[in-house]
Design a protein around this motif. Structure first.
Motif: not given
Length: 241
Positions: A197-204
């Protein structure tokens, strides 16, 4: 005379009947062999196509969330939409590179976590890549990329996570937040193939939100994932179990 004439007529009738039977038999055999030949050609083509298709690694791309599940949001931008944009780009590049690709969703559909993992298992996929965006509202300065895997499995998930993480950092220049074992994630736990599972960025984080919304940065993310996948598959080829 009459008797001889009758004999000649009967002989002619018999010859005509014999010729008709021979012709009809020949036609029947010709049709049979023609159909048999066509069937064999069709079967041969099918077997060839099936062989070509099944020799290509099958990769499942899972665009996280969707439908009634928006995922995280920031400034009205929904995680599910970013996930899908990247997933569709990843699908296109993998296809161009010769891989077989299936998507858990190609539009704004709702799917349960088990439906996603069950789909991958039913298709007997070689890899499963789930795409997500991070969010940490408590501290908007947090940023970077991280990849999650399941450490209970014996399918080299950690190696896949590490290769994709390193390639992503090389391509994007993002902060390296490392790889993490999380055995509670359904899509990486219930899949029977290597899965991450890839978390590609923090949109926060406003800066990373702007980046991940751009085609240029999304393309870098896609390239990073593809390179990581190829390095992993090449390593498996060099060191088969």
């Amino acid at each position: 005379m009459r008797r001889n004439r009758k004999r000649r007529l009967m002989k002619l009738h018999l010859i005509s009947l014999f010729l008709m039977v021979a012709i009809m038999g020949g036609l029947a055999l010709s049709i049979y062999y023609s159909k048999t030949s066509q069937t064999m050609i069709a079967q041969s083509y099918y077997e060839t196509e099936r062989t070509v298709t099944t020799t290509q690694p099958l990769i499942i791309i899972d665009a996280g969330h969707g439908g009634i599940d928006p995922g995280s949001d920031s400034h009205g931008i929904l995680e599910k939409d970013i996930n899908l944009e990247i997933a569709l780009k990843l699908q296109e590049v993998l296809h161009e590179n010769g891989y077989s690709v299936l998507m858990t969703r190609e539009d704004d559909n709702s799917l349960s976590l088990r439906e996603r993992s069950d789909f991958a298992n039913e298709k007997e996929a070689d890899l499963f890549i789930s795409l997500h965006q991070n969010c940490y509202a408590q501290d908007a300065s947090v940023h970077g990329i991280e990849v999650y895997y399941n450490s209970d499995k014996t399918t080299n998930d950690q190696q896949l996570a590490q290769m994709i993480q390193e390639s992503l950092i090389n391509e994007t220049g993002a902060k390296n937040r490392g790889i993490h074992s999380d055995n509670g994630l359904v899509v990486t736990r219930e899949t029977i193939m290597p899965a991450v599972l890839v978390e590609t960025a923090f949109i926060s984080n406003d800066d990373e939100l702007d980046l991940i919304m751009s085609d240029d940065y999304q393309n870098k993310v896609v390239k990073g994932i593809v390179v990581g996948i190829e390095e992993f598959l090449n390593e498996l080829d060099r060191n088969p179990e």
